[in-house]
Scaffold this motif. Structure first.
Motif, PDB file in Angstrom:
ATOM      1  N   ALA A  67      77.279  33.419-134.218  1.00 56.01           N
ATOM      2  CA  ALA A  67      77.181  34.732-133.566  1.00 56.01           C
ATOM      3  C   ALA A  67      77.245  34.588-132.049  1.00 56.01           C
ATOM      4  O   ALA A  67      76.676  33.646-131.478  1.00 56.01           O
ATOM      5  CB  ALA A  67      75.889  35.427-133.971  1.00 56.01           C
ATOM      6  N   GLU A  68      77.931  35.517-131.403  1.00 55.85           N
ATOM      7  CA  GLU A  68      78.025  35.506-129.945  1.00 55.85           C
ATOM      8  C   GLU A  68      76.873  36.272-129.306  1.00 55.85           C
ATOM      9  O   GLU A  68      76.368  35.886-128.256  1.00 55.85           O
ATOM     10  CB  GLU A  68      79.360  36.110-129.493  1.00 55.85           C
ATOM     11  CG  GLU A  68      80.577  35.316-129.958  1.00 55.85           C
ATOM     12  CD  GLU A  68      81.872  35.943-129.493  1.00 55.85           C
ATOM     13  OE1 GLU A  68      81.811  36.921-128.724  1.00 55.85           O
ATOM     14  OE2 GLU A  68      82.937  35.457-129.890  1.00 55.85           O
ATOM     15  N   CYS A  69      76.497  37.389-129.921  1.00 56.45           N
ATOM     16  CA  CYS A  69      75.417  38.225-129.407  1.00 56.45           C
ATOM     17  C   CYS A  69      74.487  38.591-130.561  1.00 56.45           C
ATOM     18  O   CYS A  69      74.960  38.893-131.653  1.00 56.45           O
ATOM     19  CB  CYS A  69      75.956  39.506-128.764  1.00 56.45           C
ATOM     20  SG  CYS A  69      77.124  39.225-127.418  1.00 56.45           S
ATOM     21  N   VAL A  70      73.194  38.583-130.295  1.00 54.47           N
ATOM     22  CA  VAL A  70      72.212  38.907-131.328  1.00 54.47           C
ATOM     23  C   VAL A  70      71.213  39.906-130.754  1.00 54.47           C
ATOM     24  O   VAL A  70      70.642  39.681-129.674  1.00 54.47           O
ATOM     25  CB  VAL A  70      71.461  37.653-131.818  1.00 54.47           C
ATOM     26  CG1 VAL A  70      70.441  38.029-132.891  1.00 54.47           C
ATOM     27  CG2 VAL A  70      72.437  36.613-132.352  1.00 54.47           C
ATOM     28  N   ALA A  90      66.846  40.150-137.007  1.00 54.12           N
ATOM     29  CA  ALA A  90      68.044  39.883-136.199  1.00 54.12           C
ATOM     30  C   ALA A  90      69.198  40.736-136.691  1.00 54.12           C
ATOM     31  O   ALA A  90      69.320  41.007-137.894  1.00 54.12           O
ATOM     32  CB  ALA A  90      68.412  38.401-136.279  1.00 54.12           C
ATOM     33  N   HIS A  91      70.067  41.130-135.751  1.00 54.64           N
ATOM     34  CA  HIS A  91      71.213  41.988-136.073  1.00 54.64           C
ATOM     35  C   HIS A  91      72.403  41.568-135.222  1.00 54.64           C
ATOM     36  O   HIS A  91      72.279  41.420-134.002  1.00 54.64           O
ATOM     37  CB  HIS A  91      70.873  43.456-135.788  1.00 54.64           C
ATOM     38  CG  HIS A  91      69.545  43.877-136.330  1.00 54.64           C
ATOM     39  ND1 HIS A  91      69.398  44.463-137.560  1.00 54.64           N
ATOM     40  CD2 HIS A  91      68.286  43.761-135.807  1.00 54.64           C
ATOM     41  CE1 HIS A  91      68.107  44.700-137.777  1.00 54.64           C
ATOM     42  NE2 HIS A  91      67.418  44.270-136.730  1.00 54.64           N
ATOM     43  N   SER A 101      72.068  41.890-140.922  1.00 53.95           N
ATOM     44  CA  SER A 101      70.725  42.311-140.545  1.00 53.95           C
ATOM     45  C   SER A 101      69.728  41.637-141.486  1.00 53.95           C
ATOM     46  O   SER A 101      69.766  41.876-142.692  1.00 53.95           O
ATOM     47  CB  SER A 101      70.609  43.837-140.639  1.00 53.95           C
ATOM     48  OG  SER A 101      69.293  44.258-140.360  1.00 53.95           O
ATOM     49  N   PHE A 102      68.875  40.790-140.941  1.00 50.47           N
ATOM     50  CA  PHE A 102      67.924  40.087-141.798  1.00 50.47           C
ATOM     51  C   PHE A 102      66.688  39.665-141.001  1.00 50.47           C
ATOM     52  O   PHE A 102      66.687  39.683-139.761  1.00 50.47           O
ATOM     53  CB  PHE A 102      68.571  38.869-142.466  1.00 50.47           C
ATOM     54  CG  PHE A 102      69.246  37.916-141.514  1.00 50.47           C
ATOM     55  CD1 PHE A 102      68.520  36.960-140.821  1.00 50.47           C
ATOM     56  CD2 PHE A 102      70.616  37.964-141.327  1.00 50.47           C
ATOM     57  CE1 PHE A 102      69.143  36.072-139.952  1.00 50.47           C
ATOM     58  CE2 PHE A 102      71.251  37.082-140.461  1.00 50.47           C
ATOM     59  CZ  PHE A 102      70.515  36.134-139.780  1.00 50.47           C
ATOM     60  N   ALA A 103      65.650  39.293-141.720  1.00 50.69           N
ATOM     61  CA  ALA A 103      64.381  38.900-141.111  1.00 50.69           C
ATOM     62  C   ALA A 103      64.483  37.518-140.484  1.00 50.69           C
ATOM     63  O   ALA A 103      65.148  36.624-141.018  1.00 50.69           O
ATOM     64  CB  ALA A 103      63.271  38.917-142.160  1.00 50.69           C
ATOM     65  N   LEU A 104      63.801  37.334-139.372  1.00 54.17           N
ATOM     66  CA  LEU A 104      63.654  36.017-138.763  1.00 54.17           C
ATOM     67  C   LEU A 104      62.276  35.434-139.064  1.00 54.17           C
ATOM     68  O   LEU A 104      62.140  34.262-139.371  1.00 54.17           O
ATOM     69  CB  LEU A 104      63.847  36.100-137.243  1.00 54.17           C
ATOM     70  CG  LEU A 104      65.249  36.432-136.745  1.00 54.17           C
ATOM     71  CD1 LEU A 104      65.266  36.427-135.222  1.00 54.17           C
ATOM     72  CD2 LEU A 104      66.286  35.457-137.293  1.00 54.17           C
ATOM     73  N   TYR A 297      77.553  45.756-128.302  1.00 55.17           N
ATOM     74  CA  TYR A 297      76.787  47.000-128.213  1.00 55.17           C
ATOM     75  C   TYR A 297      76.592  47.672-129.567  1.00 55.17           C
ATOM     76  O   TYR A 297      75.538  48.263-129.818  1.00 55.17           O
ATOM     77  CB  TYR A 297      77.468  47.964-127.239  1.00 55.17           C
ATOM     78  CG  TYR A 297      77.191  47.640-125.790  1.00 55.17           C
ATOM     79  CD1 TYR A 297      76.200  48.292-125.089  1.00 55.17           C
ATOM     80  CD2 TYR A 297      77.916  46.648-125.131  1.00 55.17           C
ATOM     81  CE1 TYR A 297      75.929  47.982-123.758  1.00 55.17           C
ATOM     82  CE2 TYR A 297      77.661  46.326-123.803  1.00 55.17           C
ATOM     83  CZ  TYR A 297      76.663  47.001-123.120  1.00 55.17           C
ATOM     84  OH  TYR A 297      76.388  46.686-121.815  1.00 55.17           O
ATOM     85  N   LEU A 298      77.578  47.610-130.445  1.00 55.32           N
ATOM     86  CA  LEU A 298      77.439  48.262-131.744  1.00 55.32           C
ATOM     87  C   LEU A 298      76.571  47.453-132.704  1.00 55.32           C
ATOM     88  O   LEU A 298      76.139  47.968-133.737  1.00 55.32           O
ATOM     89  CB  LEU A 298      78.818  48.500-132.369  1.00 55.32           C
ATOM     90  CG  LEU A 298      79.743  49.446-131.592  1.00 55.32           C
ATOM     91  CD1 LEU A 298      81.049  49.659-132.356  1.00 55.32           C
ATOM     92  CD2 LEU A 298      79.065  50.785-131.327  1.00 55.32           C
ATOM     93  N   GLY A 299      76.327  46.200-132.379  1.00 58.51           N
ATOM     94  CA  GLY A 299      75.478  45.375-133.230  1.00 58.51           C
ATOM     95  C   GLY A 299      73.994  45.590-132.989  1.00 58.51           C
ATOM     96  O   GLY A 299      73.160  45.057-133.717  1.00 58.51           O
TER      97      GLY A 299
END
Length: 344
Positions: A67-70, A90-91, A101-104, A297-299
Motif C-alpha cells: 500500500a502507498e497510503c493508509v 486500517a483502510h 478495511s480491516f482491524a490492526l 483521498y478516497l481510501g
C-alpha cells in the motif's frame, strides 16, 4: 476437521470450550458417518487458532507493505470487565482499485485519554505494523462526510411551521453540529469530494469555494514527487477535441496540472449509485496524476464506524463468562474474526 473447527470458532466468536460439548460431538459423528469420531482437545484447537492468526496476520502485513497510503480509524471501548481498549483499523486502496478495511489491533490501555497518551498509542500501533510513514489520516468519532454535513446543516434549520419541541431539538442539534464542524479538516473533505466522480461538480459547496478546491488540487499535483506514472491511453480524436473544447483554458499545458484538471473536470459525472473506484480503475490511465491523489483521498473513511463495528465484535467475545480473557487473547480473537469476515 480440526482446522474447520478452529476456523468456525474464530469466525463466529465461539469459545474454545465448545469442543467439550458432547452434543456437538454427536452431530459430527452423524455428519461424518463415524460413530467413533472424537472432538480434538482444547489445547489442539487453541494451537490451530494461533496458527490461523499468524497466517492471516502475515497476509495483512503483505497487503500493507504494497500500500502507498493508509488511513486509520481509532476509538476507545470498555469491556464488561471494565478494561479499557483502543481499537484501530486500517483502510487503503490497492493497485487494482479494491478497497481494503480491516482491524490492526484492539489494544488494552492503562493510561488516561490525554492527547499525548493517545498519540503515543496510535504511534505504537503504526510502528508495530510498519506503516508510520504511510499514514495519511486518523479518524475519530467526530468525523463527518462533507455532503452529509451540508445536508444536515440545511435540514436542521428551524422553520415557522415547526412545533416548539422540534425547534428546541434543532437548536441543540445545530449547536452540536457546529462544534463538530470546528474540528473538521474541511480541505481534506473538499478534495476527497472533488476526486469522487459522483460529486466532482461540487454542488454541495457554495460557488465561491469551488475554485479554491481546484486550486488546492492543482497544488497537490505540483507537489507530487517525480515518479513513473501509467501511460495515458490515447483517446479518440473527436473525444479529445471535445474535452479540450470544454476545458476552462485553451492555453494551458496539456500534460501539466492545469491540463490534468481540465481533462478530469470535462468528464461527465456518474450516478450516485455507481462505484467511484470502478470508475477510477477504468480511467486511471487517462488521469494518471489525479489517480494518485484519488487513491489517497478516497481510501480515507468518512467516520470511525469501522471501529464501532470492531467493538460490537469484541462484545461478542468478551462476555461475562469470558471476562477473564487476557488482553493478548482478546486482540488475537477479535482481529482474527474481523480478518476472516473481511475475506468473505
Amino acid at each position: 476437521m480440526t482446522n474447520a473447527l478452529a476456523y468456525w470458532a474464530a469466525l463466529d466468536c465461539r469459545p474454545i470450550a465448545v469442543v467439550e460439548d458432547k452434543g456437538l460431538e454427536k452431530i459430527l459423528q452423524i455428519a461424518l458417518s463415524d460413530p467413533m469420531y472424537e472432538l480434538p482437545c482444547r489445547k489442539t484447537v487453541t494451537k490451530r487458532v494461533q496458527q490461523l492468526y499468524d497466517s492471516e496476520k502475515g497476509e495483512k502485513e503483505n497487503l500493507l507493505k504494497k500500500a502507498e497510503c493508509v488511513a486509520i480509524t481509532g476509538d476507545h471501548w470498555t469491556s464488561v470487565s471494565n478494561a479499557n481498549y483502543l481499537g484501530v483499523t486500517a483502510h487503503f486502496i490497492d493497485n487494482k482499485w479494491c478497497l481494503h478495511s480491516f482491524a490492526l489491533t484492539i489494544k488494552k490501555i492503562t493510561t488516561r485519554h490525554f492527547a499525548e497518551n493517545v498519540a503515543e498509542d496510535f504511534e505504537s500501533v503504526t510502528e508495530a505494523w510498519e506503516i508510520t510513514q504511510k499514514v495519511t489520516t486518523i479518524r475519530t468519532d467526530s468525523a463527518l462526510v462533507l455532503t452529509a454535513l451540508r445536508h444536515l446543516t440545511r435540514t436542521m434549520k428551524a422553520s415557522d411551521d415547526d412545533p416548539a419541541y422540534v425547534v428546541k431539538f434543532k437548536a441543540a442539534f445545530e449547536k452540536d453540529l457546529s462544534q463538530r464542524e470546528d474540528a473538521l479538516n474541511y480541505r481534506f473533505l473538499q478534495v476527497a469530494t472533488a476526486l469522487d466522480p459522483r460529486f466532482k461538480d461540487l454542488k454541495c459547496l457554495p460557488r465561491g469555494e469551488r475554485g479554491e478546491v481546484w486550486t488546492s488540487i492543482e497544488a497537490l499535483v505540483q507537489q507530487q514527487p517525480g515518479r513513473a506514472t501509467p501511460e495515458r491511453t490515447e483517446e479518440p480524436a473527436r473525444k479529445r477535441s471535445l474535452l479540450l473544447y470544454n476545458s476552462d483554458s485553451d492555453s494551458e499545458d496539456e500534460d501539466g496540472p492545469k491540463g490534468a484538471l481540465a481533462r478530469y473536470k470535462a468528464e461527465p459525472t456518474i450516478s450516485e449509485r455507481d462505484c467511484p473506484l470502478q470508475w477510477w480503475s477504468t480511467h486511471e490511465r487517462a488521469h494518471p496524476q489525479l489517480s494518485v491523489l484519488a487513491r489517497k483521498y478516497l481510501g480515507s473513511p468518512a467516520t470511525s464506524v469501522p471501529c464501532e463495528r470492531l467493538f460490537s465484535l469484541a462484545g461478542n467475545i468478551v462476555q461475562k463468562k469470558r471476562a477473564a480473557l487476557s488482553s493478548e487473547n482478546v486482540n488475537r480473537l477479535v482481529c482474527l474474526s474481523n480478518w476472516l469476515k473481511e475475506r468473505k
